[in-house]
Design an enzyme around this catalytic site. Structure first.
Site, PDB file in Angstrom:
ATOM      1  N   LYS A  13       0.831  -1.219   0.000  1.00 22.53           N
ATOM      2  CA  LYS A  13       0.000   0.000   0.000  1.00 22.53           C
ATOM      3  C   LYS A  13       0.860   1.260   0.000  1.00 22.53           C
ATOM      4  CE  LYS A  13      -2.129  -0.524   3.953  1.00 22.53           C
ATOM      5  NZ  LYS A  13      -1.654  -1.815   4.442  1.00 22.53           N
ATOM      6  N   ARG A  88      -9.908   1.787   8.439  1.00 25.93           N
ATOM      7  CA  ARG A  88      -9.503   0.412   8.706  1.00 25.93           C
ATOM      8  C   ARG A  88     -10.558  -0.343   9.486  1.00 25.93           C
ATOM      9  NH1 ARG A  88      -3.566   0.807   8.475  1.00 25.93           N
ATOM     10  NH2 ARG A  88      -2.639  -1.191   8.928  1.00 25.93           N
ATOM     11  N   ARG A 127      11.224  -7.519   5.084  1.00 22.02           N
ATOM     12  CA  ARG A 127      11.268  -6.097   5.393  1.00 22.02           C
ATOM     13  C   ARG A 127      11.730  -5.878   6.841  1.00 22.02           C
ATOM     14  NH1 ARG A 127       5.759  -2.744   4.962  1.00 22.02           N
ATOM     15  NH2 ARG A 127       5.448  -3.325   7.116  1.00 22.02           N
ATOM     16  N   ARG A 133      11.255  -1.789  11.817  1.00 20.90           N
ATOM     17  CA  ARG A 133       9.914  -1.595  12.386  1.00 20.90           C
ATOM     18  C   ARG A 133       9.663  -2.629  13.463  1.00 20.90           C
ATOM     19  NH1 ARG A 133       5.029  -0.301   8.234  1.00 20.90           N
ATOM     20  NH2 ARG A 133       3.911  -1.461   9.840  1.00 20.90           N
ATOM     21  N   ARG A 144      -1.432  -8.563  13.079  1.00 21.73           N
ATOM     22  CA  ARG A 144      -1.855  -7.526  12.130  1.00 21.73           C
ATOM     23  C   ARG A 144      -2.685  -8.136  11.000  1.00 21.73           C
ATOM     24  NH1 ARG A 144       3.794  -5.753  10.815  1.00 21.73           N
ATOM     25  NH2 ARG A 144       2.924  -4.429   9.190  1.00 21.73           N
TER      26      ARG A 144
HETATM   27  P1  ADP Z   1       0.598  -2.125   7.817  1.00 24.04           P
HETATM   28  O1  ADP Z   1      -0.541  -2.000   6.873  1.00 24.04           O
HETATM   29  O2  ADP Z   1       1.795  -2.793   7.241  1.00 24.04           O
HETATM   30  O3  ADP Z   1       0.212  -2.724   9.147  1.00 24.04           O
HETATM   31  P2  ADP Z   1       0.572   0.744   8.516  1.00 24.04           P
HETATM   32  O4  ADP Z   1       1.718   1.686   8.509  1.00 24.04           O
HETATM   33  O5  ADP Z   1      -0.606   1.065   7.666  1.00 24.04           O
HETATM   34  O6  ADP Z   1       1.194  -0.670   8.159  1.00 24.04           O
HETATM   35  O7  ADP Z   1       0.032   0.585  10.028  1.00 24.04           O
HETATM   36  C1  ADP Z   1       0.890   0.265  11.104  1.00 24.04           C
HETATM   37  C2  ADP Z   1       0.124   0.332  12.424  1.00 24.04           C
HETATM   38  O8  ADP Z   1      -0.353   1.672  12.649  1.00 24.04           O
HETATM   39  C3  ADP Z   1      -1.115  -0.538  12.549  1.00 24.04           C
HETATM   40  O9  ADP Z   1      -0.810  -1.861  12.932  1.00 24.04           O
HETATM   41  C4  ADP Z   1      -1.900   0.202  13.637  1.00 24.04           C
HETATM   42  O10 ADP Z   1      -1.370  -0.047  14.922  1.00 24.04           O
HETATM   43  C5  ADP Z   1      -1.615   1.661  13.308  1.00 24.04           C
HETATM   44  N1  ADP Z   1      -2.619   2.219  12.376  1.00 24.04           N
HETATM   45  C6  ADP Z   1      -2.407   2.668  11.105  1.00 24.04           C
HETATM   46  N2  ADP Z   1      -3.556   3.095  10.542  1.00 24.04           N
HETATM   47  C7  ADP Z   1      -4.522   2.920  11.465  1.00 24.04           C
HETATM   48  C8  ADP Z   1      -5.932   3.141  11.482  1.00 24.04           C
HETATM   49  N3  ADP Z   1      -6.578   3.634  10.420  1.00 24.04           N
HETATM   50  N4  ADP Z   1      -6.614   2.828  12.618  1.00 24.04           N
HETATM   51  C9  ADP Z   1      -5.992   2.327  13.689  1.00 24.04           C
HETATM   52  N5  ADP Z   1      -4.678   2.068  13.735  1.00 24.04           N
HETATM   53  C10 ADP Z   1      -3.927   2.353  12.643  1.00 24.04           C
END
Ligand code: ADP
Length: 193
Positions: A13, A88, A127, A133, A144
């Site tokens: 993404k 989400r 990664r 991370r 996740r």
């Molecule tokens: P990935 O899709 O690889 O998990 P992201 O950078 O999109 O990576 O998200 C990393 C973390 O950030 C998520 O596991 C969550 O803890 C938090 N996060 C990101 N976007 C949201 C959201 N829209 N609502 C709640 N938590 C979020």
């Protein structure tokens, strides 16, 4: 152009959304990036988000919704945006509907990047070795992916019912995925004119 990217962790993404936003010349907003930046900078938002990110759980909707609503109200989002990792949950999708309705805006499309589980886990573990991370470790990746299936995947159906869904195969190499995305967006914008 107002777009949303939905896809499991590891689907690409971030990579695709950044490139597409540059091509469309619109703002790219990744909620995950914003949380990580705030954690690094030691802000109150970072302190509130940290434990959730580290556990592979979602940050509470109230925090996330407020962050997105504030950002979308800024002047540079008037010409469009790409949301990466938001909404989400169904509740977040509702919150986004309200924010957009208040300013008479609508989403043009919701892109679902689809990638099989095996490829996802492989990509995330690879990664993890270089990204640093804290959430790219096997047990947290599993968490996740569960969150994605339970909380986020229902959004795919929601946007499909609304006729907004654009399904893209994210298994291919990054350049081909980007090409497909641009072709799709181009087709939609020319067919609207
Ligand atoms: P990935 O899709 O690889 O998990 P992201 O950078 O999109 O990576 O998200 C990393 C973390 O950030 C998520 O596991 C969550 O803890 C938090 N996060 C990101 N976007 C949201 C959201 N829209 N609502 C709640 N938590 C979020």
């Amino acid at each position: 152009m107002r777009l949303v990217f939905i896809g499991p962790p590891g689907a690409g993404k971030g990579t695709q959304a950044v490139r597409l936003a540059a091509w469309c010349q619109v703002v790219h907003l990744s909620t995950g990036d914003v949380f990580r930046e705030n954690i690094r900078a030691g802000t109150p938002l970072g302190a509130a988000a940290r434990e959730h990110l580290d556990a592979g759980e979602l940050v509470p909707d109230a925090l996330t919704d407020a962050l997105v609503a504030d950002r979308l109200a800024e002047a540079d989002c008037a010409s469009g945006f790409i949301l990466d990792g938001y909404p989400r949950t169904l509740a977040q999708a509702d919150a986004l509907d309200h924010v957009l309705a208040e300013s008479s805006r609508e989403l043009d499309g919701v892109i679902e990047l689809h990638v099989g589980d095996e490829v996802l886990i492989d990509r995330l573990l690879t990664r993890g070795r270089s990204s640093g991370r804290s959430d790219d470790t096997a047990p947290i990746i599993r968490r996740r992916l569960d969150r994605y299936r339970n909380d986020t995947h229902p959004l795919v159906e929601l946007y499909e019912r609304r006729g907004r869904l654009i399904r893209i195969d994210g298994d291919a190499d990054p350049d081909s995925v980007q090409r497909r995305l641009r072709e799709d967006i181009e087709m939609r914008t020319t067919s609207k004119e």
